[in-house]
Write a protein that holds these residues in place. Structure first.
Motif, PDB file in Angstrom:
ATOM      1  N   LYS A 185       0.832  -1.205   0.000  1.00 39.59           N
ATOM      2  CA  LYS A 185       0.000   0.000   0.000  1.00 39.59           C
ATOM      3  C   LYS A 185       0.868   1.257   0.000  1.00 39.59           C
ATOM      4  O   LYS A 185       0.580   2.230  -0.710  1.00 39.59           O
ATOM      5  CB  LYS A 185      -0.894  -0.012   1.252  1.00 39.59           C
ATOM      6  CG  LYS A 185      -1.855   1.143   1.334  1.00 39.59           C
ATOM      7  CD  LYS A 185      -2.699   1.020   2.600  1.00 39.59           C
ATOM      8  CE  LYS A 185      -3.614   2.227   2.765  1.00 39.59           C
ATOM      9  NZ  LYS A 185      -4.358   2.157   4.036  1.00 39.59           N
ATOM     10  N   MET A 186       1.972   1.211   0.767  1.00 35.11           N
ATOM     11  CA  MET A 186       2.866   2.367   0.822  1.00 35.11           C
ATOM     12  C   MET A 186       3.484   2.636  -0.548  1.00 35.11           C
ATOM     13  O   MET A 186       3.549   3.786  -0.996  1.00 35.11           O
ATOM     14  CB  MET A 186       3.981   2.097   1.858  1.00 35.11           C
ATOM     15  CG  MET A 186       4.970   3.223   2.079  1.00 35.11           C
ATOM     16  SD  MET A 186       6.422   3.149   1.007  1.00 35.11           S
ATOM     17  CE  MET A 186       7.254   1.703   1.652  1.00 35.11           C
ATOM     18  N   VAL A 187       3.917   1.588  -1.247  1.00 38.38           N
ATOM     19  CA  VAL A 187       4.505   1.762  -2.576  1.00 38.38           C
ATOM     20  C   VAL A 187       3.444   2.239  -3.565  1.00 38.38           C
ATOM     21  O   VAL A 187       3.671   3.162  -4.360  1.00 38.38           O
ATOM     22  CB  VAL A 187       5.136   0.443  -3.065  1.00 38.38           C
ATOM     23  CG1 VAL A 187       5.650   0.594  -4.496  1.00 38.38           C
ATOM     24  CG2 VAL A 187       6.280   0.032  -2.146  1.00 38.38           C
ATOM     25  N   ALA A 188       2.250   1.618  -3.505  1.00 35.11           N
ATOM     26  CA  ALA A 188       1.188   1.961  -4.460  1.00 35.11           C
ATOM     27  C   ALA A 188       0.781   3.428  -4.335  1.00 35.11           C
ATOM     28  O   ALA A 188       0.459   4.082  -5.327  1.00 35.11           O
ATOM     29  CB  ALA A 188      -0.022   1.055  -4.238  1.00 35.11           C
ATOM     30  N   GLU A 189       0.802   3.958  -3.105  1.00 32.34           N
ATOM     31  CA  GLU A 189       0.409   5.358  -2.912  1.00 32.34           C
ATOM     32  C   GLU A 189       1.398   6.334  -3.531  1.00 32.34           C
ATOM     33  O   GLU A 189       1.077   7.499  -3.737  1.00 32.34           O
ATOM     34  CB  GLU A 189       0.262   5.652  -1.415  1.00 32.34           C
ATOM     35  CG  GLU A 189      -1.008   5.049  -0.821  1.00 32.34           C
ATOM     36  CD  GLU A 189      -1.139   5.324   0.656  1.00 32.34           C
ATOM     37  OE1 GLU A 189      -0.152   5.808   1.253  1.00 32.34           O
ATOM     38  OE2 GLU A 189      -2.206   5.038   1.217  1.00 32.34           O
ATOM     39  N   GLN A 190       2.612   5.863  -3.811  1.00 37.11           N
ATOM     40  CA  GLN A 190       3.614   6.739  -4.425  1.00 37.11           C
ATOM     41  C   GLN A 190       3.623   6.657  -5.945  1.00 37.11           C
ATOM     42  O   GLN A 190       4.390   7.357  -6.599  1.00 37.11           O
ATOM     43  CB  GLN A 190       5.007   6.395  -3.888  1.00 37.11           C
ATOM     44  CG  GLN A 190       5.121   6.614  -2.391  1.00 37.11           C
ATOM     45  CD  GLN A 190       6.518   6.333  -1.877  1.00 37.11           C
ATOM     46  OE1 GLN A 190       7.490   6.854  -2.381  1.00 37.11           O
ATOM     47  NE2 GLN A 190       6.617   5.482  -0.865  1.00 37.11           N
ATOM     48  N   LEU A 191       2.787   5.789  -6.500  1.00 39.11           N
ATOM     49  CA  LEU A 191       2.739   5.646  -7.956  1.00 39.11           C
ATOM     50  C   LEU A 191       1.915   6.765  -8.574  1.00 39.11           C
ATOM     51  O   LEU A 191       1.038   7.346  -7.930  1.00 39.11           O
ATOM     52  CB  LEU A 191       2.143   4.292  -8.340  1.00 39.11           C
ATOM     53  CG  LEU A 191       2.900   3.057  -7.856  1.00 39.11           C
ATOM     54  CD1 LEU A 191       2.185   1.792  -8.325  1.00 39.11           C
ATOM     55  CD2 LEU A 191       4.335   3.071  -8.350  1.00 39.11           C
ATOM     56  N   TYR A 192       2.192   7.021  -9.826  1.00 37.67           N
ATOM     57  CA  TYR A 192       1.475   8.050 -10.580  1.00 37.67           C
ATOM     58  C   TYR A 192       0.037   7.597 -10.820  1.00 37.67           C
ATOM     59  O   TYR A 192      -0.195   6.511 -11.359  1.00 37.67           O
ATOM     60  CB  TYR A 192       2.201   8.263 -11.904  1.00 37.67           C
ATOM     61  CG  TYR A 192       1.566   9.261 -12.841  1.00 37.67           C
ATOM     62  CD1 TYR A 192       1.621  10.623 -12.571  1.00 37.67           C
ATOM     63  CD2 TYR A 192       0.953   8.839 -14.015  1.00 37.67           C
ATOM     64  CE1 TYR A 192       1.060  11.548 -13.447  1.00 37.67           C
ATOM     65  CE2 TYR A 192       0.398   9.746 -14.901  1.00 37.67           C
ATOM     66  CZ  TYR A 192       0.458  11.104 -14.610  1.00 37.67           C
ATOM     67  OH  TYR A 192      -0.095  11.995 -15.480  1.00 37.67           O
ATOM     68  N   HIS A 193      -0.914   8.413 -10.406  1.00 35.53           N
ATOM     69  CA  HIS A 193      -2.311   8.060 -10.613  1.00 35.53           C
ATOM     70  C   HIS A 193      -3.107   9.341 -10.798  1.00 35.53           C
ATOM     71  O   HIS A 193      -3.666   9.887  -9.841  1.00 35.53           O
ATOM     72  CB  HIS A 193      -2.849   7.254  -9.432  1.00 35.53           C
ATOM     73  CG  HIS A 193      -4.250   6.764  -9.653  1.00 35.53           C
ATOM     74  ND1 HIS A 193      -4.547   5.712 -10.469  1.00 35.53           N
ATOM     75  CD2 HIS A 193      -5.435   7.228  -9.194  1.00 35.53           C
ATOM     76  CE1 HIS A 193      -5.846   5.520 -10.494  1.00 35.53           C
ATOM     77  NE2 HIS A 193      -6.414   6.431  -9.733  1.00 35.53           N
ATOM     78  N   PRO A 194      -3.164   9.878 -12.013  1.00 34.42           N
ATOM     79  CA  PRO A 194      -3.893  11.132 -12.231  1.00 34.42           C
ATOM     80  C   PRO A 194      -5.390  10.929 -12.042  1.00 34.42           C
ATOM     81  O   PRO A 194      -5.904   9.815 -12.207  1.00 34.42           O
ATOM     82  CB  PRO A 194      -3.561  11.472 -13.690  1.00 34.42           C
ATOM     83  CG  PRO A 194      -3.259  10.160 -14.324  1.00 34.42           C
ATOM     84  CD  PRO A 194      -2.622   9.320 -13.246  1.00 34.42           C
ATOM     85  N   PRO A 195      -6.112  11.985 -11.706  1.00 36.77           N
ATOM     86  CA  PRO A 195      -7.565  11.856 -11.520  1.00 36.77           C
ATOM     87  C   PRO A 195      -8.270  11.511 -12.822  1.00 36.77           C
ATOM     88  O   PRO A 195      -7.805  11.851 -13.907  1.00 36.77           O
ATOM     89  CB  PRO A 195      -7.981  13.239 -11.005  1.00 36.77           C
ATOM     90  CG  PRO A 195      -6.892  14.154 -11.427  1.00 36.77           C
ATOM     91  CD  PRO A 195      -5.634  13.350 -11.452  1.00 36.77           C
ATOM     92  N   SER A 196      -9.405  10.832 -12.695  1.00 37.75           N
ATOM     93  CA  SER A 196     -10.225  10.502 -13.858  1.00 37.75           C
ATOM     94  C   SER A 196     -11.329  11.544 -13.989  1.00 37.75           C
ATOM     95  O   SER A 196     -12.149  11.705 -13.087  1.00 37.75           O
ATOM     96  CB  SER A 196     -10.820   9.089 -13.681  1.00 37.75           C
ATOM     97  OG  SER A 196     -11.710   8.819 -14.728  1.00 37.75           O
ATOM     98  N   VAL A 197     -11.346  12.250 -15.108  1.00 35.23           N
ATOM     99  CA  VAL A 197     -12.301  13.347 -15.311  1.00 35.23           C
ATOM    100  C   VAL A 197     -12.989  13.168 -16.658  1.00 35.23           C
ATOM    101  O   VAL A 197     -12.323  12.998 -17.678  1.00 35.23           O
ATOM    102  CB  VAL A 197     -11.586  14.710 -15.274  1.00 35.23           C
ATOM    103  CG1 VAL A 197     -12.567  15.843 -15.562  1.00 35.23           C
ATOM    104  CG2 VAL A 197     -10.919  14.941 -13.928  1.00 35.23           C
TER     105      VAL A 197
END
Length: 543
Positions: A441-453
Motif C-alpha cells: 500500500k505504501m509503494v502503491a500510494e507513491q505511484l502516478y495516478h492522475p484523476p479521472s475526469v
C-alpha cells in the motif's frame, strides 16, 4: 554535445551482441552522444530531449539545477530517449568500463521501450524528429503572437496529466480501431456495472462461455451470445448506447474535447491555439508510459546491467569499481523508495519463484514457512517468466501482483512511521509495519495516478468536468488556476464536480503507534461544485 568515438561505439556494438545472446530484442540502429555536465543540467528540464519545445519553466529549472549542482555536484550516469532510433547520452569523463556498464543499462531500457505493451503507441514513433517540428512551430507562433503562446501552453499544461492515455492504447489493441465487441462489453462492462455479478457468478459465466467454445469451436461464441441476449433482453440496447458514447465526445479527454468542440478555438483568429494544445497533448501522451512504468523500467535495466556486466570478459579487473557504483544505484533505502532497487529485486525474486515452480497452486496452499522455503520443482522457467512480465505489466500491476510476504521477509522491508519528540522537538522514525499489505500500500500510494475526469456540455454552454470519486481529493490550490485556463480555452463558464473530505468529529482514543496518531480525525466525503465564470471561482455543495 558530440557523437561518441569509434572506439566507444565498437565497445557498445559488442554489448549489443551479448545482450541479444541473452534474449533481449531491440532495433540495430542507435545513436550515442557524449555530453558535459553543463549539457546534462540544460537537458534535464527538457526530459533529456534537446529538440523539445521551449517553455519558460524550463529556464527556471535550469537555474535551480545549476545552483544545486554547485552545492552537490552529481549528474545521472546516462539517459536514453525512446525514439527511432533510440538516443542515449553519456558523460564525457566516463572510463570505458563504466560506459560498458551504462550501455548495458541503456540496452535494458531500449528493450523495455520496444517490447512493453504500454509503449505500444510509441513503437513506430520518431519522437525526436516530431519534437523538432513542434519546436519550430511554437517558435514561429511565438514570433507572431508573442506571450499569448506561453499563456496557451501554460493553460494546456495545467490539465495535460488528464490526457486519454488508456483510450489511446485501446485504439491500438482493437483490430477495428476503437469499437468494443459485444462479448467484451458483456464481460467487462455489463456483468460488472449493470448486473453487479459476484466473483463466483462472474466465474460461472466464463465457465459457460468456455464450455460452449470447447463444444463448438466455430460457433461457440455466437451460441453463447444468443443465450445471454435471450437471458438479458436489455443487453443489446445497453451495448449500442455504450458504443455510441465510446465514439462520441464523452470518451474524449479535456484537451481533445477543447480542440474539437471549443467555440472559442473554432474562431478563425484563435485556431493557432488548437495547434499548440495538440502539441502539448501529444507530448504528454508520449511521456505517459514512462511515468507509469518507472519501477519496472529501471528495475529491468538494472537487472540486465548487473547480469551482462558481470559476464563480460572485457571488463575483468573492474569488479570492485562496478560494485561501488552498482551499490549506489541499486541499494534499498531504509526510508523511502528506490525504483531501481525495488524493481531489480522483484525481477530476481520472480525469476527464482518461476525457476522453482512457486507460482503453482500447490505452493500457494503451503502455509509452513520451512516447507515454502524448501519448495523447488526445478522448472527453470524464470527467465521466460520475467520476459513475460516485462512485456505485459505496468507499475501498478507489478507492485500489487508480486510484492508478497515472502518478498518483504526476504529483503527485511518495512513501513516507516514518524512521531514528534516533544522534548527534543525532533521527528523520530520507527518501524510501523512489516506486513506485505502495508508495504504494498505504501509503494502503491507513491505511484502516478492522475484523476479521472469526464467532459460534457450543458444546454446553456457550460463546460462540465466530472471528477470520478477514487478516495483521493483534488489539490484545491490548483483548482483555481486550472479552471481559469480551461475557461479561457473554452470561451465560457466551466463547472467542476469533485468529492472532498469534510471532518465530522475527533476520535481521542489513544494509539500505540505514536503520539501523532492519537488524535485521529474522521471524515465524510461530500460532492462539491466549482464554477469558474468571468475568472471568478465559486464553490458550493452539490448534494
Amino acid at each position: 554535445m558530440e557523437l561518441i568515438s569509434q572506439h566507444a561505439k565498437k565497445i557498445m556494438e559488442g554489448c549489443k551482441e551479448r545482450a541479444r545472446d541473452a534474449g533481449l530484442t531491440f532495433q540495430d540502429e542507435s545513436l550515442e552522444y557524449i555530453v558535459t555536465n553543463r549539457d546534462m543540467l540544460e537537458l534535464g528540464p527538457k526530459n533529456m530531449i534537446p529538440t523539445l519545445y521551449d517553455y519558460w519553466v524550463q529556464d527556471v529549472e535550469i537555474l535551480k539545477e545549476t545552483g544545486r549542482y554547485e552545492l552537490y555536484p552529481s549528474n545521472p550516469y546516462e539517459t536514453v530517449i525512446n525514439t527511432r532510433p533510440p538516443i542515449s547520452f553519456y558523460n564525457d569523463n566516463n572510463p570505458d568500463w563504466l560506459n560498458v556498464m551504462i550501455f548495458y543499462h541503456v540496452i535494458g531500457h531500449i528493450d523495455f521501450f520496444q517490447n512493453n505493451i504500454y509503449f505500444r503507441h510509441t513503437w513506430d514513433y520518431d519522437f525526436s524528429s516530431k519534437a523538432i517540428s513542434d519546436k519550430r512551430l511554437i517558435a514561429m507562433l511565438r514570433s507572431e503572437k508573442g506571450h499569448w503562446v506561453d499563456y496557451v501552453i501554460e493553460f494546456a499544461k495545467a490539465v495535460d496529466n488528464l490526457v486519454g492515455y488508456y483510450e489511446t492504447l485501446a485504439g491500438y489493441a482493437r483490430p477495428d480501431g476503437r469499437r468494443i465487441t459485444m462479448l467484451d462489453y458483456y464481460f467487462d462492462v455489463f456483468l460488472q456495472k449493470h448486473q453487479k455479478k459476484s466473483i463466483s457468478g462472474y466465474v460461472k459465466e466464463i465457465e459457460d462461455y468456455n464450455k460452449k467454445i470447447k463444444e463448438n469451436p466455430e460457433k461457440g461464441e455466437q451460441l453463447f451470445l444468443e443465450t445471454v441476449k435471450s437471458k438479458y433482453t436489455e443487453l443489446e440496447s445497453y451495448y449500442k448506447k455504450h458504443v455510441a458514447q465510446d465514439a462520441g465526445r464523452s470518451r474524449m479527454d479535456i484537451l481533445q474535447f477543447l480542440i474539437e468542440h471549443s467555440p472559442f478555438l473554432k474562431k478563425e483568429e484563435n485556431r493557432w491555439m488548437a495547434t499548440v494544445i495538440e502539441v502539448i497533448r501529444t507530448t504528454s501522451l508520449y511521456f505517459q508510459p514512462q511515468i507509469r512504468t518507472k519501477i519496472l523500467n529501471e528495475g529491468w535495466a538494472s537487472y540486465w546491467h548487473e547480469e551482462l556486466f558481470l559476464r563480460d570478459d572485457r571488463i575483468k579487473g573492474h569488479e570492485v569499481e562496478f560494485a561501488i557504483i552498482n551499490a549506489k544505484v541499486t541499494s534499498m533505502p531504509r526510508v523511502g523508495l528506490n525504483p531501481y532497487a525495488l524493481g531489480m529485486r522483484l525481477f530476481y525474486y520472480l525469476e527464482e519463484k518461476a525457476n522453482k515452480g512457486k507460482f503453482d497452486l500447490e505452493f500457494s496452499r503451503l502455509y509452513d514457512s520451512y516447507a515454502r522455503s524448501k519448495y523447488d520443482l526445478q522448472k527453470n522457467k524464470g527467465r521466460d517468466y520475467i520476459f513475460y512480465v516485462r512485456e505485459n505489466f505496468a507499475d501498478s500491476m507489478f507492485v500489487n501482483s508480486f510484492i508478497d510476504q515472502d518478498f518483504v521477509d526476504k529483503h527485511k522491508l518495512f513501513v516507516v512511521g514518524k512521531k514528534l519528540n516533544k522534548e527534543r522537538m525532533t521527528w523520530q522514525y520507527y518501524v510501523k509495519s512489516r506486513e506485505a499489505d502495508e508495504y504494498r500500500k505504501m509503494v502503491a500510494e507513491q505511484l502516478y495516478h492522475p484523476p479521472s475526469v469526464t467532459v460534457d456540455v450543458t444546454e446553456a454552454g457550460t463546460l462540465v468536468l466530472d471528477h470520478k470519486f477514487e478516495n483521493k481529493p483534488l489539490l484545491r490550490e490548483f483548482v483555481d488556476g486550472s479552471l481559469m485556463g480551461v475557461e479561457f480555452l473554452w470561451g465560457g463558464p466551466v463547472a467542476l464536480y469533485s468529492s472532498e473530505p469534510i471532518p465530522i468529529k475527533v476520535d481521542e482514543t489513544p494509539s500505540l503507534a505514536g503520539p501523532e496518531e492519537k488524535m485521529r480525525k474522521q471524515y465524510v466525503w461530500k460532492r462539491f461544485k466549482y464554477t469558474m465564470k468571468g475568472r471568478k471561482l465559486s464553490r458550493e455543495l452539490a448534494e
